[in-house]
Design a protein around this motif. Structure first.
Motif, PDB file in Angstrom:
ATOM      1  N   ASN A  33       0.846  -1.203   0.000  1.00  0.00           N
ATOM      2  CA  ASN A  33       0.000   0.000   0.000  1.00  0.00           C
ATOM      3  C   ASN A  33       0.878   1.247   0.000  1.00  0.00           C
ATOM      4  O   ASN A  33       1.156   1.826   1.058  1.00  0.00           O
ATOM      5  N   PRO A  34       1.330   1.702  -1.169  1.00  0.00           N
ATOM      6  CA  PRO A  34       2.218   2.870  -1.229  1.00  0.00           C
ATOM      7  C   PRO A  34       1.570   4.153  -0.727  1.00  0.00           C
ATOM      8  O   PRO A  34       2.268   5.102  -0.373  1.00  0.00           O
ATOM      9  N   GLY A  35       0.243   4.217  -0.683  1.00  0.00           N
ATOM     10  CA  GLY A  35      -0.441   5.418  -0.200  1.00  0.00           C
ATOM     11  C   GLY A  35      -0.911   5.303   1.230  1.00  0.00           C
ATOM     12  O   GLY A  35      -1.803   6.045   1.656  1.00  0.00           O
ATOM     13  N   PHE A  36      -0.302   4.424   1.995  1.00  0.00           N
ATOM     14  CA  PHE A  36      -0.757   4.114   3.353  1.00  0.00           C
ATOM     15  C   PHE A  36      -0.899   5.355   4.234  1.00  0.00           C
ATOM     16  O   PHE A  36      -1.957   5.600   4.811  1.00  0.00           O
ATOM     17  N   PHE A  37       0.139   6.153   4.337  1.00  0.00           N
ATOM     18  CA  PHE A  37       0.090   7.291   5.264  1.00  0.00           C
ATOM     19  C   PHE A  37      -0.907   8.354   4.813  1.00  0.00           C
ATOM     20  O   PHE A  37      -1.600   8.957   5.633  1.00  0.00           O
ATOM     21  N   ALA A  38      -1.010   8.572   3.520  1.00  0.00           N
ATOM     22  CA  ALA A  38      -1.944   9.577   3.012  1.00  0.00           C
ATOM     23  C   ALA A  38      -3.393   9.129   3.148  1.00  0.00           C
ATOM     24  O   ALA A  38      -4.303   9.958   3.150  1.00  0.00           O
ATOM     25  N   SER A  39      -3.617   7.830   3.286  1.00  0.00           N
ATOM     26  CA  SER A  39      -4.985   7.293   3.305  1.00  0.00           C
ATOM     27  C   SER A  39      -5.744   7.608   4.581  1.00  0.00           C
ATOM     28  O   SER A  39      -6.976   7.560   4.609  1.00  0.00           O
ATOM     29  N   GLY A  40      -5.036   7.899   5.676  1.00  0.00           N
ATOM     30  CA  GLY A  40      -5.693   8.158   6.957  1.00  0.00           C
ATOM     31  C   GLY A  40      -5.777   6.939   7.855  1.00  0.00           C
ATOM     32  O   GLY A  40      -6.165   7.051   9.026  1.00  0.00           O
ATOM     33  N   GLU A  41      -5.392   5.781   7.348  1.00  0.00           N
ATOM     34  CA  GLU A  41      -5.483   4.550   8.144  1.00  0.00           C
ATOM     35  C   GLU A  41      -4.561   4.605   9.374  1.00  0.00           C
ATOM     36  O   GLU A  41      -4.972   4.261  10.482  1.00  0.00           O
ATOM     37  N   GLN A  42      -3.325   5.061   9.156  1.00  0.00           N
ATOM     38  CA  GLN A  42      -2.395   5.152  10.272  1.00  0.00           C
ATOM     39  C   GLN A  42      -2.848   6.206  11.276  1.00  0.00           C
ATOM     40  O   GLN A  42      -2.743   6.022  12.493  1.00  0.00           O
ATOM     41  N   THR A  43      -3.411   7.305  10.774  1.00  0.00           N
ATOM     42  CA  THR A  43      -3.908   8.365  11.661  1.00  0.00           C
ATOM     43  C   THR A  43      -5.024   7.865  12.542  1.00  0.00           C
ATOM     44  O   THR A  43      -5.099   8.185  13.735  1.00  0.00           O
ATOM     45  N   GLU A  44      -5.915   7.033  11.976  1.00  0.00           N
ATOM     46  CA  GLU A  44      -7.007   6.449  12.751  1.00  0.00           C
ATOM     47  C   GLU A  44      -6.472   5.537  13.849  1.00  0.00           C
ATOM     48  O   GLU A  44      -6.929   5.579  14.992  1.00  0.00           O
ATOM     49  N   GLY A  45      -5.489   4.705  13.510  1.00  0.00           N
ATOM     50  CA  GLY A  45      -4.937   3.793  14.495  1.00  0.00           C
ATOM     51  C   GLY A  45      -4.263   4.521  15.645  1.00  0.00           C
ATOM     52  O   GLY A  45      -4.506   4.224  16.823  1.00  0.00           O
ATOM     53  N   ALA A  46      -3.391   5.472  15.323  1.00  0.00           N
ATOM     54  CA  ALA A  46      -2.688   6.226  16.360  1.00  0.00           C
ATOM     55  C   ALA A  46      -3.651   7.089  17.167  1.00  0.00           C
ATOM     56  O   ALA A  46      -3.544   7.182  18.391  1.00  0.00           O
ATOM     57  N   GLY A  47      -4.603   7.710  16.473  1.00  0.00           N
ATOM     58  CA  GLY A  47      -5.563   8.567  17.162  1.00  0.00           C
ATOM     59  C   GLY A  47      -6.428   7.797  18.136  1.00  0.00           C
ATOM     60  O   GLY A  47      -6.684   8.245  19.261  1.00  0.00           O
ATOM     61  N   ALA A  48      -6.901   6.621  17.720  1.00  0.00           N
ATOM     62  CA  ALA A  48      -7.725   5.796  18.598  1.00  0.00           C
ATOM     63  C   ALA A  48      -6.948   5.381  19.838  1.00  0.00           C
ATOM     64  O   ALA A  48      -7.483   5.371  20.956  1.00  0.00           O
ATOM     65  N   PHE A  49      -5.670   5.058  19.646  1.00  0.00           N
ATOM     66  CA  PHE A  49      -4.837   4.667  20.787  1.00  0.00           C
ATOM     67  C   PHE A  49      -4.700   5.825  21.770  1.00  0.00           C
ATOM     68  O   PHE A  49      -4.867   5.647  22.988  1.00  0.00           O
ATOM     69  N   MET A  50      -4.400   7.007  21.256  1.00  0.00           N
ATOM     70  CA  MET A  50      -4.221   8.165  22.126  1.00  0.00           C
ATOM     71  C   MET A  50      -5.521   8.552  22.825  1.00  0.00           C
ATOM     72  O   MET A  50      -5.518   9.028  23.958  1.00  0.00           O
ATOM     73  N   GLU A  51      -6.662   8.327  22.138  1.00  0.00           N
ATOM     74  CA  GLU A  51      -7.972   8.685  22.690  1.00  0.00           C
ATOM     75  C   GLU A  51      -8.599   7.550  23.493  1.00  0.00           C
ATOM     76  O   GLU A  51      -9.708   7.680  24.003  1.00  0.00           O
ATOM     77  N   LYS A  52      -7.882   6.421  23.584  1.00  0.00           N
ATOM     78  CA  LYS A  52      -8.328   5.248  24.351  1.00  0.00           C
ATOM     79  C   LYS A  52      -9.693   4.760  23.894  1.00  0.00           C
ATOM     80  O   LYS A  52     -10.598   4.509  24.688  1.00  0.00           O
ATOM     81  N   ARG A  53      -9.829   4.628  22.570  1.00  0.00           N
ATOM     82  CA  ARG A  53     -11.057   4.089  21.995  1.00  0.00           C
ATOM     83  C   ARG A  53     -10.703   2.996  21.003  1.00  0.00           C
ATOM     84  O   ARG A  53      -9.549   2.839  20.604  1.00  0.00           O
ATOM     85  N   LYS A  54     -11.693   2.231  20.585  1.00  0.00           N
ATOM     86  CA  LYS A  54     -11.469   1.181  19.606  1.00  0.00           C
ATOM     87  C   LYS A  54     -11.392   1.802  18.211  1.00  0.00           C
ATOM     88  O   LYS A  54     -12.260   2.583  17.821  1.00  0.00           O
ATOM     89  N   PRO A  55     -10.366   1.495  17.442  1.00  0.00           N
ATOM     90  CA  PRO A  55     -10.266   2.082  16.100  1.00  0.00           C
ATOM     91  C   PRO A  55     -11.308   1.495  15.149  1.00  0.00           C
ATOM     92  O   PRO A  55     -11.775   0.364  15.332  1.00  0.00           O
ATOM     93  N   ASP A  56     -11.670   2.268  14.139  1.00  0.00           N
ATOM     94  CA  ASP A  56     -12.575   1.791  13.089  1.00  0.00           C
ATOM     95  C   ASP A  56     -11.798   1.750  11.777  1.00  0.00           C
ATOM     96  O   ASP A  56     -11.610   2.773  11.114  1.00  0.00           O
ATOM     97  N   PHE A  57     -11.340   0.558  11.397  1.00  0.00           N
ATOM     98  CA  PHE A  57     -10.559   0.401  10.170  1.00  0.00           C
ATOM     99  C   PHE A  57     -11.408  -0.021   8.980  1.00  0.00           C
ATOM    100  O   PHE A  57     -10.851  -0.296   7.914  1.00  0.00           O
ATOM    101  N   SER A  58     -12.711  -0.043   9.138  1.00  0.00           N
ATOM    102  CA  SER A  58     -13.575  -0.539   8.055  1.00  0.00           C
ATOM    103  C   SER A  58     -13.433   0.233   6.740  1.00  0.00           C
ATOM    104  O   SER A  58     -13.530  -0.379   5.667  1.00  0.00           O
ATOM    105  N   PRO A  59     -13.183   1.563   6.752  1.00  0.00           N
ATOM    106  CA  PRO A  59     -13.024   2.251   5.466  1.00  0.00           C
ATOM    107  C   PRO A  59     -11.837   1.764   4.633  1.00  0.00           C
ATOM    108  O   PRO A  59     -11.767   2.013   3.425  1.00  0.00           O
ATOM    109  N   TRP A  60     -10.880   1.096   5.269  1.00  0.00           N
ATOM    110  CA  TRP A  60      -9.657   0.674   4.559  1.00  0.00           C
ATOM    111  C   TRP A  60      -9.626  -0.840   4.335  1.00  0.00           C
ATOM    112  O   TRP A  60      -8.597  -1.400   3.994  1.00  0.00           O
ATOM    113  N   ARG A  61     -10.775  -1.469   4.524  1.00  0.00           N
ATOM    114  CA  ARG A  61     -10.803  -2.921   4.429  1.00  0.00           C
ATOM    115  C   ARG A  61     -10.350  -3.412   3.063  1.00  0.00           C
ATOM    116  O   ARG A  61      -9.710  -4.421   2.908  1.00  0.00           O
TER     117      ARG A  61
END
Length: 269
Positions: free
Chosen positions: A241-269
């Protein structure tokens, strides 16, 4: 003789009775590491490897809560992953090269959490001795941290392919007892006995031929060098996935961790 060096900001370095002790000193962050932390650990590992007074190296974390919780998620982003020579990926590989090429036994002394990058640090070292309150596991898929290459695949040489895939693909947590059963660690003792147990293993190896220990360590490493060299030739993320960082998937994962919530990765399935 004891020699302590206060010249580091993120780690402690001490040499005592022919053992170099490297301690990640960020207990308020569960000893999570930044690129700077990795640079200091690497410099200290090369230093211990070159010191004729050192026969064994012990790697550990400050406090009783964690060996290391891995990379500090607050600084994990596209910049730190793609920062050329100073990228997390390159810096960690350089640290593990120092583990290998010092040719002196490296023991991970684990007390508490060994998670994510802290977990691979524990299984890449030569030996792992843990307290009975320690907890092991990976975090990459849970926080969308793009772990790849031989740092990941090395685990199958420790616990076998099926166990390694389970550890990485499910991000479960494993007790010290289970880690011992799977061969992920060499010994488990009560926390109050951890230092005495580490000292016992150090003394046993210090009584042995240092040259033969170096030959043994290099023999083990050379047996899997072809895997490491092949996987270091390219970046798997760019293939998958060459566009991984631009896609927002990594932002969702890191953000969910910092916010202590379960991440929603369904948009990148």
């Amino acid at each position: 003789m004891t020699a302590t060096d206060a010249g580091y900001s993120d780690i402690l370095y001490e040499v005592k009775e022919s053992v170099a002790r490297l301690t990640i000193n960020r207990p308020e962050k569960l000893n999570a590491f930044t690129p700077h932390t990795i640079k200091e650990l690497t410099q200290a590992m090369w230093r211990a490897g070159a010191d004729p007074q050192v026969g064994v190296v012990v790697l550990t974390g400050a406090g009783e809560r964690a060996f290391s919780a891995g990379g500090d998620v607050s600084v994990e982003n596209e910049d730190t992953f793609r920062a050329g020579e100073d990228s997390f990926d390159n810096l960690v590989k350089e640290l593990y090269r120092a583990f290998r090429e010092c040719l002196k036994p490296v023991i991970a002394r684990v007390d508490g959490y060994a998670i994510g990058g802290g977990h691979h640090m524990a299984y890449v070292t030569d030996l792992t001795i843990a307290s009975d309150r320690s907890v092991f596991g990976q975090n990459g898929p849970r926080v969308a941290s793009p772990a790849e290459g031989w740092i990941v695949s090395h685990l199958w040489t420790v616990v076998g392919m099926k166990r390694a895939k389970e550890i990485w693909l499910l991000c479960r947590r494993y007790s010290a007892a289970q880690a011992l059963e799977w061969g992920l660690v060499n010994a488990v003792v009560p926390a109050a006995e951890l230092d005495a147990e580490v000292d016992r293993w150090c003394k046993e190896m210090l009584a042995l031929s240092p040259t033969v220990l170096k030959l043994l360590k290099k023999s083990f490493d050379d047996s899997i060098a072809h895997i490491r060299e092949e996987q270091d030739r390219f970046t798997i993320l760019n293939q998958v996935n060459p566009g991984f960082f631009a896609s927002g998937e990594q932002t969702e994962g890191a953000g969910a961790f910092m916010e202590k919530r379960k991440p929603d990765f369904s948009p990148w399935r």
